[in-house]
Motif scaffolding. Structure first.
Motif, PDB file in Angstrom:
ATOM      1  N   VAL A 279     -10.438 -46.880  42.848  1.00 30.06           N
ATOM      2  CA  VAL A 279     -10.896 -47.065  44.228  1.00 30.06           C
ATOM      3  C   VAL A 279     -11.738 -48.337  44.279  1.00 30.06           C
ATOM      4  CG1 VAL A 279     -12.150 -46.040  46.168  1.00 30.06           C
ATOM      5  CG2 VAL A 279     -10.931 -44.550  44.571  1.00 30.06           C
ATOM      6  N   LEU A 280     -11.383 -49.225  45.192  1.00 28.50           N
ATOM      7  CA  LEU A 280     -12.096 -50.498  45.337  1.00 28.50           C
ATOM      8  C   LEU A 280     -12.961 -50.427  46.588  1.00 28.50           C
ATOM      9  CD1 LEU A 280      -9.041 -52.794  44.514  1.00 28.50           C
ATOM     10  CD2 LEU A 280     -10.820 -51.968  42.968  1.00 28.50           C
ATOM     11  N   LEU A 281     -14.268 -50.538  46.382  1.00 28.28           N
ATOM     12  CA  LEU A 281     -15.187 -50.380  47.499  1.00 28.28           C
ATOM     13  C   LEU A 281     -15.485 -51.728  48.143  1.00 28.28           C
ATOM     14  CD1 LEU A 281     -17.842 -47.978  45.906  1.00 28.28           C
ATOM     15  CD2 LEU A 281     -15.632 -47.433  46.926  1.00 28.28           C
ATOM     16  N   LYS A 282     -15.160 -51.834  49.393  1.00 32.36           N
ATOM     17  CA  LYS A 282     -15.451 -53.056  50.171  1.00 32.36           C
ATOM     18  C   LYS A 282     -15.081 -54.318  49.388  1.00 32.36           C
ATOM     19  CE  LYS A 282     -19.009 -51.370  53.339  1.00 32.36           C
ATOM     20  NZ  LYS A 282     -18.400 -51.692  54.617  1.00 32.36           N
ATOM     21  N   ASP A 283     -13.944 -54.284  48.763  1.00 28.66           N
ATOM     22  CA  ASP A 283     -13.470 -55.437  47.989  1.00 28.66           C
ATOM     23  C   ASP A 283     -12.415 -56.154  48.827  1.00 28.66           C
ATOM     24  OD1 ASP A 283     -12.278 -57.195  46.250  1.00 28.66           O
ATOM     25  OD2 ASP A 283     -12.030 -55.767  44.612  1.00 28.66           O
ATOM     26  N   GLU A 284     -12.701 -57.377  49.241  1.00 24.75           N
ATOM     27  CA  GLU A 284     -11.768 -58.110  50.113  1.00 24.75           C
ATOM     28  C   GLU A 284     -10.779 -58.951  49.315  1.00 24.75           C
ATOM     29  OE1 GLU A 284     -11.431 -57.529  53.152  1.00 24.75           O
ATOM     30  OE2 GLU A 284     -13.325 -56.797  53.941  1.00 24.75           O
ATOM     31  N   THR A 285     -10.708 -58.701  48.001  1.00 25.85           N
ATOM     32  CA  THR A 285      -9.853 -59.553  47.167  1.00 25.85           C
ATOM     33  C   THR A 285      -8.729 -58.760  46.495  1.00 25.85           C
ATOM     34  OG1 THR A 285     -10.917 -59.259  45.015  1.00 25.85           O
ATOM     35  CG2 THR A 285     -11.993 -60.776  46.554  1.00 25.85           C
ATOM     36  N   MET A 286      -7.812 -59.520  45.912  1.00 27.02           N
ATOM     37  CA  MET A 286      -6.724 -58.921  45.120  1.00 27.02           C
ATOM     38  C   MET A 286      -7.050 -59.035  43.632  1.00 27.02           C
ATOM     39  SD  MET A 286      -4.547 -57.774  47.221  1.00 27.02           S
ATOM     40  CE  MET A 286      -2.967 -57.536  46.423  1.00 27.02           C
ATOM     41  N   GLU A 287      -8.336 -59.214  43.331  1.00 24.60           N
ATOM     42  CA  GLU A 287      -8.718 -59.493  41.955  1.00 24.60           C
ATOM     43  C   GLU A 287      -8.300 -58.382  40.983  1.00 24.60           C
ATOM     44  OE1 GLU A 287     -12.683 -61.053  39.633  1.00 24.60           O
ATOM     45  OE2 GLU A 287     -12.709 -60.815  41.809  1.00 24.60           O
ATOM     46  N   VAL A 288      -8.519 -57.134  41.352  1.00 23.19           N
ATOM     47  CA  VAL A 288      -8.167 -56.035  40.446  1.00 23.19           C
ATOM     48  C   VAL A 288      -6.649 -55.891  40.301  1.00 23.19           C
ATOM     49  CG1 VAL A 288      -8.307 -53.529  40.125  1.00 23.19           C
ATOM     50  CG2 VAL A 288     -10.376 -54.849  40.644  1.00 23.19           C
ATOM     51  N   PRO A 289      -5.872 -55.837  41.427  1.00 28.00           N
ATOM     52  CA  PRO A 289      -4.412 -55.808  41.241  1.00 28.00           C
ATOM     53  C   PRO A 289      -3.909 -56.993  40.409  1.00 28.00           C
ATOM     54  CG  PRO A 289      -4.960 -55.324  43.522  1.00 28.00           C
ATOM     55  CD  PRO A 289      -6.235 -55.700  42.847  1.00 28.00           C
ATOM     56  N   ASN A 290      -4.500 -58.170  40.593  1.00 25.25           N
ATOM     57  CA  ASN A 290      -4.057 -59.342  39.817  1.00 25.25           C
ATOM     58  C   ASN A 290      -4.400 -59.197  38.329  1.00 25.25           C
ATOM     59  OD1 ASN A 290      -2.873 -60.658  41.952  1.00 25.25           O
ATOM     60  ND2 ASN A 290      -4.684 -61.887  42.468  1.00 25.25           N
ATOM     61  N   ALA A 291      -5.571 -58.625  38.039  1.00 26.05           N
ATOM     62  CA  ALA A 291      -5.944 -58.415  36.624  1.00 26.05           C
ATOM     63  C   ALA A 291      -4.969 -57.419  35.988  1.00 26.05           C
ATOM     64  CB  ALA A 291      -7.376 -57.889  36.530  1.00 26.05           C
TER      65      ALA A 291
END
Ligand SMILES: Nc1ccn([C@@H]2O[C@H](COP(=O)(O)O)[C@@H](O)[C@H]2O)c(=O)n1
Ligand SMILES: [Mg+2]
Length: 299
Positions: A279-291
């Protein structure tokens, strides 16, 4: 090549403000990712929601538009109709994110919202050729890191299904204008029907709303049949309704569910942690899917 510890580093970073990653069972996430990596990218497919998953929820404190909002605030819609659509949004969006109501309680109200909004939109004589301008003039914004995400999937021929209860014609234009409507992208959504002069007459097929993506998936068996050799799924969503998007996948093996929790975070966190793996909280990026993609690419 990235190791799992580099993915974990992205998961656990605490140097970025307003960003946080939660997992109910980190060990299961690791096991799932290791299995997916071992199986290889040719066994993977990605299924993603569109509004508030591939697009930003907010920027500088201001809400970004959904595909419906892009059309609803455009010049194509009369001011009287805009007001009615805004009233619907003000009435039904708080219900959509109300954690005190069950999905069963919300479902008829969501159907009511979509049905009423689509009935209003159909009266507006929308012109197909004006959709490009409506998107250009909007504040539509894909999440930071979207280019890397779309390009990586395309480069490795991983199919990306965008499964949206939004407006298909509008969202396709957003993706096209961002330059990432690659050949590996397919969209299931609410598409408009136009007459021979290019004026909208109705919506095609069955309505897709926030809580019937399972039925939508099962109506598209052909798509999933073609991807039979890809039993591993990365699922991205922002609503609990998005969790059923992979229900059409045949002989599924591993599914990793990533949920963007954008609004009413504290109240909704328990149910998101129960149903999404990450769960990504208030994350406006694709950083985790990209990692995660970086990790999966490095087999
Ligand atoms: N008239 C409407 C109806 C729905 N929405 C929003 O669209 C979202 C659904 O699209 P997905 O790509 O996320 O499936 C949903 O979360 C609603 O808030 C709207 O803005 N206007
Ligand atoms: Mg969404």
């Amino acid at each position: 090549s990235p190791s799992f510890s580099s993915v974990i580093h992205v998961f656990t970073r605490d140097d970025m403000c307003n960003t946080s990653v939660r997992m109910r069972d980190p060990q299961r996430v690791e096991e799932t990712l290791r299995c997916m990596q071992k199986a290889g990218l040719n066994t993977l497919q990605v299924i993603s929601d569109f509004d508030m998953t591939l697009t930003r929820f907010a920027r500088n404190g201001k809400r970004c538009p959904t595909s419906h909002n892009i059309l609803e605030i455009s010049k194509m819609i009369s001011s009287e109709c805009k007001e009615k659509l805004k009233d619907l949004l003000d009435k039904y969006y708080p219900i959509e994110i109300d954690s005190s109501k069950t999905i069963e309680e919300k479902l008829p109200l969501m159907v009511e919202w979509w049905t009423r909004a689509h009935a209003l939109i159909m009266q507006q004589k929308i012109r197909k050729d004006q959709l490009t301008l409506a998107v250009q003039e909007s504040d539509a914004m894909l999440r930071e890191g979207y280019q890397e995400f779309f390009d990586c999937l395309n480069q490795h021929s991983v199919p990306l299904l965008i499964f949206s209860a939004g407006l298909g014609d509008v969202l396709e234009e957003v993706v096209r204008q961002a330059g990432v409507f690659h050949p590996n992208v397919k969209v299931i959504s609410n598409f408009m029907d136009f007459d021979e002069t290019g004026v909208m007459t109705s919506f095609k097929g069955e309505l897709i709303h926030i809580y019937n993506k399972r039925e939508g998936a099962l109506l598209n068996t052909g798509h999933f049949e073609e991807l039979r050799s890809r039993p591993n799924v990365l699922l991205l969503g922002d609503s609990l309704g998005d969790l059923t998007m992979a229900d059409g996948v045949q002989e599924v093996e591993k599914v990793l569910k990533i949920g963007f929790l954008n609004d009413k975070v504290d109240e909704r966190l328990p149910s998101y942690l129960n149903s999404y793996d990450i769960v990504l909280l208030k994350d406006e990026t694709m950083e985790v899917p990209n990692a995660i993609l970086d990790f999966l690419v490095a087999d």
